[in-house]
Write an enzyme that holds these catalytic residues in place. Structure first.
Site, PDB file in Angstrom:
ATOM      1  N   LYS A  49       0.207  -1.051   0.672  1.00 20.29           N
ATOM      2  CA  LYS A  49      -0.017  -0.143  -0.213  1.00 20.29           C
ATOM      3  C   LYS A  49       0.965   0.949   0.295  1.00 20.29           C
ATOM      4  O   LYS A  49       0.544   2.009  -1.117  1.00 20.29           O
ATOM      5  CB  LYS A  49      -1.047  -0.203   1.183  1.00 20.29           C
ATOM      6  CG  LYS A  49      -2.215  -0.759   1.242  1.00 20.29           C
ATOM      7  CD  LYS A  49      -2.858  -1.195   2.349  1.00 20.29           C
ATOM      8  CE  LYS A  49      -4.152  -2.461   2.316  1.00 20.29           C
ATOM      9  NZ  LYS A  49      -4.190  -2.461   2.913  1.00 20.29           N
ATOM     10  N   GLN A  93      -4.719  -0.731   9.459  1.00 19.43           N
ATOM     11  CA  GLN A  93      -4.157  -2.477   9.439  1.00 19.43           C
ATOM     12  C   GLN A  93      -4.834  -3.869  10.250  1.00 19.43           C
ATOM     13  O   GLN A  93      -4.551  -3.247  11.512  1.00 19.43           O
ATOM     14  CB  GLN A  93      -2.704  -2.382   8.435  1.00 19.43           C
ATOM     15  CG  GLN A  93      -2.996  -4.449   8.232  1.00 19.43           C
ATOM     16  CD  GLN A  93      -3.712  -4.078   6.592  1.00 19.43           C
ATOM     17  OE1 GLN A  93      -3.137  -3.665   5.883  1.00 19.43           O
ATOM     18  NE2 GLN A  93      -4.391  -5.355   6.214  1.00 19.43           N
ATOM     19  N   ASP A 116     -11.331   2.987   4.183  1.00 23.72           N
ATOM     20  CA  ASP A 116     -11.354   1.388   4.028  1.00 23.72           C
ATOM     21  C   ASP A 116     -13.367   1.669   3.787  1.00 23.72           C
ATOM     22  O   ASP A 116     -13.868   0.165   3.580  1.00 23.72           O
ATOM     23  CB  ASP A 116     -10.846   0.690   5.049  1.00 23.72           C
ATOM     24  CG  ASP A 116      -9.545   0.050   4.682  1.00 23.72           C
ATOM     25  OD1 ASP A 116      -9.477  -0.071   3.675  1.00 23.72           O
ATOM     26  OD2 ASP A 116      -8.281   0.095   5.497  1.00 23.72           O
TER      27      ASP A 116
END
Ligand code: NDP
Length: 301
Positions: A49, A93, A116
């Site tokens: 990422k 994460q 997200d």
């Protein structure tokens, strides 16, 4: 022979469009990434990422607290990023270490910085079809279907898996695109019969090569979200029916990736399908970049 729906050209198209939009922004978008603990798979995801950000011109800032971090400390970190104006997106994460209250941490992210699309406010926007960040993997799949001109309206879509990050948002996006949607899970009876009725089948269970030919409608479209690492030789030999190339790959790397759909059966039975690797995988990060750029655009105006 089935058509292969490769993810890489779709990803490249998304990234090219984003690069253009970044050029029009007053400053580079900023993404904060929190990686707690030492889960090796998470470390690889985060590395990819951060690399994607650098290649696209998104400024990323990474924090790597130890596995012993407490909920309160993570909440303070998220709060700091919420308040900093040059940070447009915050990514925590998953999974977080077991002592951390993951739900509280995710809900602490300001909804406008939740790239997200996991915050309940953004889930609500998805349900209500209000603009907002959508979960990256399902959003990427919708882009892939559009890219390859695959019709969704009026078709029967079956989604196997009901997780908050893939199955549920996927089903809603397909429903909003006017598919007739069936959601399946581990308690669904006669899963094969339900799947065989699917014009469009999305597999997101995390069960290596489980959906064999009995689950597939001849000529149907199959989207395989599964990413399963096979680390036993006999498993590789069994699923790939002794394919020497796969066995050689196993000898070299110690493991081989396989989706949730049987890779040989799908190539014979489906009309079109996403391969693993190289199908859905490349799209998830591209959509994370898209959500970050969109957050920066919204905050700039
Ligand atoms: P979860 O484990 O959170 O959810 C799995 C879902 O599959 C659950 O709803 C579960 O049902 C269902 N399921 C499990 N076994 C069966 C079965 N035998 N029959 C029917 N349904 C079953 O997984 P995720 O949604 O997070 O991920 C799914 C897969 O997608 C994984 O392989 C993951 O690695 C991959 N993935 C890939 C991404 C990419 O970028 N390519 C991104 C995200 C995930 P129940 O609810 O009843 O337990």
């Amino acid at each position: 022979m089935a058509n292969i729906l490769a993810g890489t050209p779709v990803r490249d198209a998304i990234l090219a469009e984003l690069a253009e939009r970044i050029r029009r922004l007053p400053r580079a978008p900023g993404l904060a990434v929190i990686l707690a603990g030492d889960n090796p798979a998470s470390a690889i995801y985060v590395r990819n990422k951060v690399k994607a950000c650098a290649e696209l011109g998104i400024v990323s800032e990474q924090r790597t607290p130890p596995a012993s971090i407490e909920t309160s400390e993570l909440l303070a970190m998220v709060q700091e990023f919420n308040e900093r104006p040059e940070i447009d997106g915050i990514l925590v994460q998953m999974p977080l270490p077991p002592q951390v209250d993951s739900r509280r941490v995710l809900q602490a992210i300001a909804p406008e910085k939740d790239v997200d699309g996991f915050h309940p406010v953004n889930v609500g926007y998805l349900v209500a079809q209000v603009e907002g960040p959508r979960a990256c993997t399902p959003a990427g799949i919708m882009r892939l279907l559009a890219h390859y001109g695959i019709a969704v309206a009026g078709r029967h879509a079956v989604v196997v898996g009901r997780s908050d990050i893939v199955g549920k948002p996927m089903a809603l996006l397909l429903l909003h695109a006017h598919a007739t949607v069936t959601i399946c899970h581990s308690k669904t009876p006669d899963l094969a019969a339900v799947c065989r009725g699917a014009d469009l089948l999305v597999a997101a269970m995390g069960r290596p090569a489980m959906l064999t030919r009995d689950y597939l409608k001849p000529g149907g479209v199959v989207i395989d979200v599964g990413m399963n690492r096979l680390d036993r030789r006999e498993q590789v030999a069994g699923i790939f029916r002794g394919d020497p190339r796969k066995l050689e790959q196993f000898e070299r790397h110690g493991s081989v990736l396989v989706g949730d759909v049987h890779p040989l059966d799908v190539a014979e039975v489906a009309g079109a399908y996403t391969p693993v690797p190289g199908g859905v995988g490349p799209l998830t990060i591209a959509m994370l970049m898209a959500n970050t750029v969109r957050a920066a655009e919204r905050r700039a105006c």
